[in-house]
Design a protein around this motif. Structure first.
Motif, PDB file in Angstrom:
ATOM      1  N   LYS A 166      38.055  39.583  36.425  1.00 21.68           N
ATOM      2  CA  LYS A 166      38.925  38.636  36.597  1.00 21.68           C
ATOM      3  C   LYS A 166      40.410  39.263  36.556  1.00 21.68           C
ATOM      4  O   LYS A 166      40.878  38.913  37.493  1.00 21.68           O
ATOM      5  CB  LYS A 166      38.584  37.444  35.790  1.00 21.68           C
ATOM      6  N   GLN A 167      40.455  39.866  35.366  1.00 23.82           N
ATOM      7  CA  GLN A 167      41.754  40.640  35.058  1.00 23.82           C
ATOM      8  C   GLN A 167      42.240  41.569  36.506  1.00 23.82           C
ATOM      9  O   GLN A 167      43.197  41.572  36.728  1.00 23.82           O
ATOM     10  CB  GLN A 167      41.812  41.202  33.807  1.00 23.82           C
ATOM     11  N   LYS A 168      41.288  42.436  36.714  1.00 25.67           N
ATOM     12  CA  LYS A 168      41.491  43.519  37.940  1.00 25.67           C
ATOM     13  C   LYS A 168      41.833  42.475  39.099  1.00 25.67           C
ATOM     14  O   LYS A 168      42.595  42.790  39.860  1.00 25.67           O
ATOM     15  CB  LYS A 168      40.244  44.081  38.115  1.00 25.67           C
ATOM     16  N   ALA A 169      41.290  41.520  39.532  1.00 22.79           N
ATOM     17  CA  ALA A 169      41.686  40.448  40.488  1.00 22.79           C
ATOM     18  C   ALA A 169      43.149  39.714  40.244  1.00 22.79           C
ATOM     19  O   ALA A 169      43.197  39.203  41.235  1.00 22.79           O
ATOM     20  CB  ALA A 169      40.348  39.428  40.688  1.00 22.79           C
ATOM     21  N   GLY A 170      43.632  39.794  39.428  1.00 23.67           N
ATOM     22  CA  GLY A 170      44.750  39.296  38.959  1.00 23.67           C
ATOM     23  C   GLY A 170      44.850  37.846  38.460  1.00 23.67           C
ATOM     24  O   GLY A 170      45.655  36.962  38.487  1.00 23.67           O
ATOM     25  N   LEU A 171      43.578  37.571  37.946  1.00 17.56           N
ATOM     26  CA  LEU A 171      43.415  36.531  37.226  1.00 17.56           C
ATOM     27  C   LEU A 171      43.474  36.405  35.732  1.00 17.56           C
ATOM     28  O   LEU A 171      43.102  37.468  35.135  1.00 17.56           O
ATOM     29  CB  LEU A 171      41.965  35.761  37.667  1.00 17.56           C
ATOM     30  N   ASP A 172      43.501  35.373  34.990  1.00 18.13           N
ATOM     31  CA  ASP A 172      43.393  35.317  33.732  1.00 18.13           C
ATOM     32  C   ASP A 172      41.899  35.493  33.185  1.00 18.13           C
ATOM     33  O   ASP A 172      41.070  35.186  34.121  1.00 18.13           O
ATOM     34  CB  ASP A 172      43.759  33.883  32.892  1.00 18.13           C
ATOM     35  N   SER A 173      41.737  36.295  32.258  1.00 20.26           N
ATOM     36  CA  SER A 173      40.047  36.756  31.597  1.00 20.26           C
ATOM     37  C   SER A 173      39.421  35.501  31.338  1.00 20.26           C
ATOM     38  O   SER A 173      38.023  35.496  31.565  1.00 20.26           O
ATOM     39  CB  SER A 173      39.936  37.627  30.494  1.00 20.26           C
ATOM     40  N   HIS A 174      39.856  34.069  31.239  1.00 21.25           N
ATOM     41  CA  HIS A 174      39.249  32.912  30.926  1.00 21.25           C
ATOM     42  C   HIS A 174      39.137  31.986  31.989  1.00 21.25           C
ATOM     43  O   HIS A 174      38.585  30.762  31.937  1.00 21.25           O
ATOM     44  CB  HIS A 174      39.725  32.392  29.783  1.00 21.25           C
ATOM     45  N   TYR A 175      39.833  32.481  33.022  1.00 22.05           N
ATOM     46  CA  TYR A 175      39.684  31.562  34.430  1.00 22.05           C
ATOM     47  C   TYR A 175      38.538  31.387  34.859  1.00 22.05           C
ATOM     48  O   TYR A 175      37.601  32.163  35.063  1.00 22.05           O
ATOM     49  CB  TYR A 175      40.718  32.365  35.428  1.00 22.05           C
ATOM     50  N   TRP A 176      38.318  30.091  35.238  1.00 23.75           N
ATOM     51  CA  TRP A 176      37.080  29.471  36.191  1.00 23.75           C
ATOM     52  C   TRP A 176      37.498  28.492  36.991  1.00 23.75           C
ATOM     53  O   TRP A 176      38.274  27.628  36.533  1.00 23.75           O
ATOM     54  CB  TRP A 176      36.051  29.182  35.142  1.00 23.75           C
ATOM     55  N   SER A 177      37.031  28.599  38.037  1.00 24.27           N
ATOM     56  CA  SER A 177      37.218  27.574  39.049  1.00 24.27           C
ATOM     57  C   SER A 177      35.846  27.233  40.058  1.00 24.27           C
ATOM     58  O   SER A 177      35.253  28.233  40.126  1.00 24.27           O
ATOM     59  CB  SER A 177      38.490  28.037  39.932  1.00 24.27           C
ATOM     60  N   ASN A 178      35.820  26.166  40.334  1.00 24.48           N
ATOM     61  CA  ASN A 178      34.560  26.075  41.498  1.00 24.48           C
ATOM     62  C   ASN A 178      34.670  26.850  42.749  1.00 24.48           C
ATOM     63  O   ASN A 178      33.963  27.093  43.395  1.00 24.48           O
ATOM     64  CB  ASN A 178      34.402  24.754  41.601  1.00 24.48           C
ATOM     65  N   ASP A 179      36.002  27.420  42.888  1.00 21.56           N
ATOM     66  CA  ASP A 179      36.177  28.144  44.190  1.00 21.56           C
ATOM     67  C   ASP A 179      35.858  29.644  44.023  1.00 21.56           C
ATOM     68  O   ASP A 179      35.942  30.298  45.048  1.00 21.56           O
ATOM     69  CB  ASP A 179      37.389  28.018  44.914  1.00 21.56           C
ATOM     70  N   ILE A 180      35.533  30.163  42.898  1.00 19.59           N
ATOM     71  CA  ILE A 180      35.228  31.447  42.621  1.00 19.59           C
ATOM     72  C   ILE A 180      34.057  31.752  43.487  1.00 19.59           C
ATOM     73  O   ILE A 180      32.864  31.074  43.523  1.00 19.59           O
ATOM     74  CB  ILE A 180      35.114  31.858  41.103  1.00 19.59           C
ATOM     75  N   LYS A 181      33.977  32.907  44.036  1.00 15.53           N
ATOM     76  CA  LYS A 181      32.906  33.513  44.792  1.00 15.53           C
ATOM     77  C   LYS A 181      32.302  34.853  44.360  1.00 15.53           C
ATOM     78  O   LYS A 181      33.444  35.621  44.134  1.00 15.53           O
ATOM     79  CB  LYS A 181      33.318  33.503  46.335  1.00 15.53           C
ATOM     80  N   ILE A 182      31.318  35.028  44.306  1.00 17.05           N
ATOM     81  CA  ILE A 182      30.972  36.405  43.608  1.00 17.05           C
ATOM     82  C   ILE A 182      29.842  36.888  44.548  1.00 17.05           C
ATOM     83  O   ILE A 182      28.843  36.119  44.945  1.00 17.05           O
ATOM     84  CB  ILE A 182      30.363  36.323  42.211  1.00 17.05           C
ATOM     85  N   SER A 183      29.904  38.044  44.928  1.00 14.47           N
ATOM     86  CA  SER A 183      28.828  38.915  45.605  1.00 14.47           C
ATOM     87  C   SER A 183      28.438  40.208  45.069  1.00 14.47           C
ATOM     88  O   SER A 183      29.268  40.697  44.064  1.00 14.47           O
ATOM     89  CB  SER A 183      29.418  39.348  47.103  1.00 14.47           C
ATOM     90  N   ARG A 184      27.201  40.546  45.043  1.00 11.07           N
ATOM     91  CA  ARG A 184      26.777  41.560  44.335  1.00 11.07           C
ATOM     92  C   ARG A 184      26.233  42.649  45.337  1.00 11.07           C
ATOM     93  O   ARG A 184      25.772  42.281  46.232  1.00 11.07           O
ATOM     94  CB  ARG A 184      25.631  41.220  43.206  1.00 11.07           C
ATOM     95  N   TYR A 185      26.234  44.014  44.742  1.00 10.72           N
ATOM     96  CA  TYR A 185      25.705  45.183  45.683  1.00 10.72           C
ATOM     97  C   TYR A 185      25.304  46.074  44.793  1.00 10.72           C
ATOM     98  O   TYR A 185      25.564  46.116  43.529  1.00 10.72           O
ATOM     99  CB  TYR A 185      26.716  45.713  46.514  1.00 10.72           C
ATOM    100  N   ARG A 186      24.548  46.907  45.349  1.00  7.25           N
ATOM    101  CA  ARG A 186      23.960  48.069  44.472  1.00  7.25           C
ATOM    102  C   ARG A 186      24.655  49.452  45.010  1.00  7.25           C
ATOM    103  O   ARG A 186      25.269  49.476  46.073  1.00  7.25           O
ATOM    104  CB  ARG A 186      22.467  48.141  44.549  1.00  7.25           C
ATOM    105  N   THR A 187      24.578  50.306  44.188  1.00  9.24           N
ATOM    106  CA  THR A 187      25.069  51.898  44.755  1.00  9.24           C
ATOM    107  C   THR A 187      24.093  52.883  44.636  1.00  9.24           C
ATOM    108  O   THR A 187      22.966  52.760  43.575  1.00  9.24           O
ATOM    109  CB  THR A 187      26.403  52.370  44.257  1.00  9.24           C
ATOM    110  N   LEU A 188      24.161  53.966  45.471  1.00  7.54           N
ATOM    111  CA  LEU A 188      23.667  55.186  45.380  1.00  7.54           C
ATOM    112  C   LEU A 188      24.588  56.063  44.998  1.00  7.54           C
ATOM    113  O   LEU A 188      25.546  56.413  45.551  1.00  7.54           O
ATOM    114  CB  LEU A 188      22.727  55.695  46.366  1.00  7.54           C
ATOM    115  N   SER A 189      24.723  56.456  43.642  1.00 10.22           N
ATOM    116  CA  SER A 189      25.744  57.412  43.253  1.00 10.22           C
ATOM    117  C   SER A 189      25.223  58.581  42.575  1.00 10.22           C
ATOM    118  O   SER A 189      24.273  58.930  42.303  1.00 10.22           O
ATOM    119  CB  SER A 189      26.394  56.898  42.002  1.00 10.22           C
ATOM    120  N   PHE A 190      26.311  59.687  43.024  1.00 10.50           N
ATOM    121  CA  PHE A 190      26.043  61.297  42.819  1.00 10.50           C
ATOM    122  C   PHE A 190      27.292  61.976  42.626  1.00 10.50           C
ATOM    123  O   PHE A 190      28.372  61.598  43.128  1.00 10.50           O
ATOM    124  CB  PHE A 190      25.067  61.767  44.011  1.00 10.50           C
TER     125      PHE A 190
END
Length: 190
Positions: A166-190
């Motif tokens: 949240k902080q990285k996105a420029g929001l307060d760490s305790h921020y919450w709103s019904n408009d928050i969207k979260i997507s997830r992904y995985r990585t292959l890392s090397f």
């Protein structure tokens, strides 16, 4: 072209992509641009569209990290561009010097397509997050941020991971709103 599949990467592929990232940084030192990539010089499966992040560390400290969340260009071009950008265009750091270049630890992450998550509230979201596996993209209004799965090494608790995102996105760490969207992904890392 369709995004590439993780199962197509052999150890030879990983070595080739790692060398490509190193070569692009070296090319950037002498030509101030990423290494031009000739697709015909690479196996066809590495020329399908892929999304990647290139992370540079120097003496175990972050020295640059740039990438894309969407597969919009051939993977080899994506990696060459992001290696160059991580070395010379990350606004958090001065450009990599020639003396630093040979000491860089280069880490490549190839992303799966992001999938939107469905949740009823923050507690429901936290219960669904898979520590150590999920990379997350957070969006709320004009705010947006992502953490790669490798960030779990520094922030192993889901609540801490989410609050820092949240902080990285420029929001307060305790921020919450019904408009928050979260997507997830995985990585292959090397």
């Amino acid at each position: 072209m369709a995004p590439m599949s993780f199962t197509e990467l052999s150890d030879t592929d990983k070595s080739l992509l790692h060398k490509l990232a190193m070569d692009s940084i070296a090319h950037g030192l002498s030509h101030a641009q990423p290494l031009p990539v000739k697709l015909e010089d690479y196996p066809s499966h590495l020329c399908t569209n892929g999304a990647s992040f290139v992370t540079l560390n120097l003496n175990h400290q972050l020295r640059g990290c740039i990438g894309s969340l969407n597969a919009y260009q051939p993977l080899v071009q994506d990696i060459a561009q992001h290696a160059y950008d991580a070395a010379f265009k990350d606004p958090r750091f001065s450009p990599v010097t020639e003396s630093e270049a040979s000491q860089l630890d280069i880490h490549i992450s190839i992303l799966t397509p992001a999938e939107p998550m469905k949740f009823t509230d923050e507690a429901d979201l936290l219960a669904q997050i898979k520590p150590g596996k999920d990379g997350l993209i957070l969006e709320s209004g004009f705010h947006k941020g992502t953490f790669l799965p490798s960030v779990w090494d520094q922030l192993p608790q889901p609540r801490d991971f989410l609050n820092h995102l949240k902080q990285k996105a420029g929001l307060d760490s305790h921020y919450w709103s019904n408009d928050i969207k979260i997507s997830r992904y995985r990585t292959l890392s090397f």
